[in-house]
Write a protein that holds these residues in place. Sequence first.
Motif, PDB file in Angstrom:
ATOM      1  N   VAL A 219       0.812  -1.211   0.000  1.00 25.05           N
ATOM      2  CA  VAL A 219       0.000   0.000   0.000  1.00 25.05           C
ATOM      3  C   VAL A 219       0.848   1.266   0.000  1.00 25.05           C
ATOM      4  O   VAL A 219       0.578   2.221  -0.741  1.00 25.05           O
ATOM      5  N   ALA A 220       1.893   1.276   0.847  1.00 27.64           N
ATOM      6  CA  ALA A 220       2.597   2.538   1.095  1.00 27.64           C
ATOM      7  C   ALA A 220       3.179   3.124  -0.182  1.00 27.64           C
ATOM      8  O   ALA A 220       3.036   4.328  -0.456  1.00 27.64           O
ATOM      9  N   HIS A 221       3.860   2.299  -0.980  1.00 26.48           N
ATOM     10  CA  HIS A 221       4.517   2.839  -2.165  1.00 26.48           C
ATOM     11  C   HIS A 221       3.505   3.365  -3.179  1.00 26.48           C
ATOM     12  O   HIS A 221       3.629   4.496  -3.674  1.00 26.48           O
ATOM     13  N   ARG A 222       2.484   2.565  -3.483  1.00 19.98           N
ATOM     14  CA  ARG A 222       1.499   2.980  -4.484  1.00 19.98           C
ATOM     15  C   ARG A 222       0.761   4.247  -4.031  1.00 19.98           C
ATOM     16  O   ARG A 222       0.584   5.190  -4.811  1.00 19.98           O
ATOM     17  N   VAL A 223       0.347   4.244  -2.781  1.00 20.16           N
ATOM     18  CA  VAL A 223      -0.429   5.381  -2.296  1.00 20.16           C
ATOM     19  C   VAL A 223       0.442   6.636  -2.240  1.00 20.16           C
ATOM     20  O   VAL A 223      -0.026   7.749  -2.529  1.00 20.16           O
ATOM     21  N   SER A 224       1.713   6.459  -1.858  1.00 18.56           N
ATOM     22  CA  SER A 224       2.599   7.622  -1.834  1.00 18.56           C
ATOM     23  C   SER A 224       2.730   8.232  -3.225  1.00 18.56           C
ATOM     24  O   SER A 224       2.672   9.464  -3.394  1.00 18.56           O
ATOM     25  N   LEU A 225       2.904   7.380  -4.244  1.00 13.66           N
ATOM     26  CA  LEU A 225       2.986   7.895  -5.609  1.00 13.66           C
ATOM     27  C   LEU A 225       1.680   8.542  -6.035  1.00 13.66           C
ATOM     28  O   LEU A 225       1.670   9.561  -6.739  1.00 13.66           O
ATOM     29  N   MET A 226       0.561   7.942  -5.614  1.00 13.71           N
ATOM     30  CA  MET A 226      -0.737   8.516  -5.961  1.00 13.71           C
ATOM     31  C   MET A 226      -0.896   9.905  -5.334  1.00 13.71           C
ATOM     32  O   MET A 226      -1.420  10.841  -5.970  1.00 13.71           O
ATOM     33  N   VAL A 227      -0.430  10.073  -4.096  1.00 12.14           N
ATOM     34  CA  VAL A 227      -0.518  11.380  -3.443  1.00 12.14           C
ATOM     35  C   VAL A 227       0.344  12.400  -4.173  1.00 12.14           C
ATOM     36  O   VAL A 227      -0.049  13.559  -4.389  1.00 12.14           O
ATOM     37  N   VAL A 228       1.554  11.965  -4.552  1.00  8.48           N
ATOM     38  CA  VAL A 228       2.451  12.876  -5.273  1.00  8.48           C
ATOM     39  C   VAL A 228       1.834  13.301  -6.598  1.00  8.48           C
ATOM     40  O   VAL A 228       1.826  14.489  -6.976  1.00  8.48           O
ATOM     41  N   HIS A 229       1.298  12.326  -7.360  1.00  9.65           N
ATOM     42  CA  HIS A 229       0.675  12.652  -8.644  1.00  9.65           C
ATOM     43  C   HIS A 229      -0.582  13.506  -8.459  1.00  9.65           C
ATOM     44  O   HIS A 229      -0.875  14.389  -9.287  1.00  9.65           O
ATOM     45  N   ALA A 230      -1.324  13.229  -7.407  1.00 10.74           N
ATOM     46  CA  ALA A 230      -2.515  14.043  -7.154  1.00 10.74           C
ATOM     47  C   ALA A 230      -2.142  15.489  -6.871  1.00 10.74           C
ATOM     48  O   ALA A 230      -2.811  16.437  -7.312  1.00 10.74           O
ATOM     49  N   ALA A 231      -1.039  15.683  -6.098  1.00  7.09           N
ATOM     50  CA  ALA A 231      -0.583  17.049  -5.841  1.00  7.09           C
ATOM     51  C   ALA A 231      -0.144  17.736  -7.125  1.00  7.09           C
ATOM     52  O   ALA A 231      -0.442  18.922  -7.364  1.00  7.09           O
ATOM     53  N   ALA A 232       0.582  16.973  -7.971  1.00 10.25           N
ATOM     54  CA  ALA A 232       0.995  17.544  -9.252  1.00 10.25           C
ATOM     55  C   ALA A 232      -0.210  17.841 -10.136  1.00 10.25           C
ATOM     56  O   ALA A 232      -0.247  18.849 -10.852  1.00 10.25           O
ATOM     57  N   LEU A 233      -1.197  16.950 -10.106  1.00 12.25           N
ATOM     58  CA  LEU A 233      -2.419  17.156 -10.887  1.00 12.25           C
ATOM     59  C   LEU A 233      -3.131  18.429 -10.442  1.00 12.25           C
ATOM     60  O   LEU A 233      -3.621  19.216 -11.264  1.00 12.25           O
ATOM     61  N   GLN A 234      -3.174  18.636  -9.143  1.00 10.89           N
ATOM     62  CA  GLN A 234      -3.825  19.845  -8.626  1.00 10.89           C
ATOM     63  C   GLN A 234      -3.079  21.108  -9.059  1.00 10.89           C
ATOM     64  O   GLN A 234      -3.680  22.157  -9.315  1.00 10.89           O
ATOM     65  N   ALA A 235      -1.740  21.004  -9.143  1.00 16.63           N
ATOM     66  CA  ALA A 235      -0.945  22.180  -9.488  1.00 16.63           C
ATOM     67  C   ALA A 235      -1.048  22.552 -10.959  1.00 16.63           C
ATOM     68  O   ALA A 235      -1.003  23.737 -11.320  1.00 16.63           O
ATOM     69  N   VAL A 236      -1.188  21.579 -11.862  1.00 15.31           N
ATOM     70  CA  VAL A 236      -1.154  21.855 -13.308  1.00 15.31           C
ATOM     71  C   VAL A 236      -2.515  21.712 -13.966  1.00 15.31           C
ATOM     72  O   VAL A 236      -2.603  21.766 -15.194  1.00 15.31           O
ATOM     73  N   ALA A 237      -3.551  21.472 -13.182  1.00 16.86           N
ATOM     74  CA  ALA A 237      -4.870  21.201 -13.776  1.00 16.86           C
ATOM     75  C   ALA A 237      -5.331  22.344 -14.673  1.00 16.86           C
ATOM     76  O   ALA A 237      -5.892  22.126 -15.754  1.00 16.86           O
ATOM     77  N   ARG A 238      -5.095  23.585 -14.254  1.00 18.35           N
ATOM     78  CA  ARG A 238      -5.572  24.734 -15.026  1.00 18.35           C
ATOM     79  C   ARG A 238      -4.534  25.224 -16.036  1.00 18.35           C
ATOM     80  O   ARG A 238      -4.884  25.704 -17.109  1.00 18.35           O
ATOM     81  N   LYS A 239      -3.242  25.076 -15.701  1.00 15.64           N
ATOM     82  CA  LYS A 239      -2.201  25.585 -16.585  1.00 15.64           C
ATOM     83  C   LYS A 239      -1.927  24.649 -17.757  1.00 15.64           C
ATOM     84  O   LYS A 239      -1.720  25.100 -18.888  1.00 15.64           O
TER      85      LYS A 239
END
Length: 435
Positions: A219-239
């Motif tokens: 769980v830890a590795h997959r979820v950690s990557l998912m959190v990182v990608h989600a943060a990146a998704l939030q940052a570039v969603a509009r740009k």
Amino acid sequence: MTTTGEERMAARGGPWWWARWRSAVLDVGLAVASAVECAFEGVRFARDAGIPVAAGVVFGALAGSALLVRRQWPIAVVLVSIAITPAQMGYLMGIVGLYTLAASELPRRIIASLAGMSLVGMLIVMFVRVRQDMDKGSWDLGDWFVPFAAITTAIGMTAPPLLLGLYVGARRRLMESLRERADSLERELQLLAERAEERAEWARNEERTRIAREMHDVVAHRVSLMVVHAAALQAVARKDPEKAVKNAALVGDMGRQALTELREMLGVLRSGDGGARRAEQAVPLVAVGVAAAVAASKAVDEGEGPCLEELEELVGQSAAAGMVVDLSVEGDVRSYAAEVEQTAYRVVQEALTNVHKHAAGAKTYVRLAHRVSEIAMQVENEPPPEVASASSARLPSGGNGLVGMKERVTALGGVFVSGPTDAGGFRVSAVIPAA
């Protein structure tokens, strides 16, 4: 349940030296019968010795009552019977005394000596008595009858009680030995049961630790990557919508991979629980934990797990999450045992997960070395940028990653070392035997 010697001693309920009231009543009855016999025989003794009849009766009653202490002092009873044999009294006391002496725990040489004295005394007394009766003309038989009657009577009065006492004493000692062996076996079985319970508890704890470690790695590795990608998704969603779509697809892929691995783990646990239920019906409770642990461990070992061939994909997932990862492989690439490859993969996976959690944005070096008799791996990251490290604080940490990696490596006879570097980064190193 058997009764130990201490419990038997505590259960003694008779008076004085008797273990039971029944034994006391028996000895009192025998003593009364012997006293009555000797009292009647004391009449003849008094007439032959020329003393008052009352004195002979009292003497006989006192001598016969010695049978009362036959269990406590069997030697004294036999000696009294031998002493009054010339007075032609105490036959019952002699028989019972010899039996008690032979059945006692006294040395065989003492028993043989007293039995020989009793035999000789009885032989002499009977020889004299029969000779006197023949001289009086009571019997009209040949001279051969005197020794024959004396020997037969002496053996008949001595041998049967002696042999019976020896048999009863041997049987009693045998039963006591069997009781002691049963007590010893019972204590050993109780100790084995306690040890089996301890082993079962240890096996259950080990299996819980293993399951927790597997769940953490899955769980830890997959979820950690998912959190990182989600943060990146939030940052570039509009740009940058295209990059946002790409990050969303990566999150979905990682989520599906995590669900797949979780299904595999739950399937193993279900099969292990079924085996444990079958074992619970077939074996005692103390073995259920061991059976369940063995079944679950076997299922995990035989199931499909990660291998070193998937290491590049693992590094690629971290790189896709924004981590700068440098992978280098040294030595001739070859295959290893499934548990060795799974452990090596999990160590790299957990080390990368820790970088995502605690040093986001830091450049990471993954080195894998194939040696002659071992495989070595090292994951080292540089100090993280200040902005990235601040954002990485949102990722929770249970503090069990390094512990789980060390347990995995040491379980295979390897060496695990982790700690900060002089440059301010962090390094994880492990060496696992190839065999």
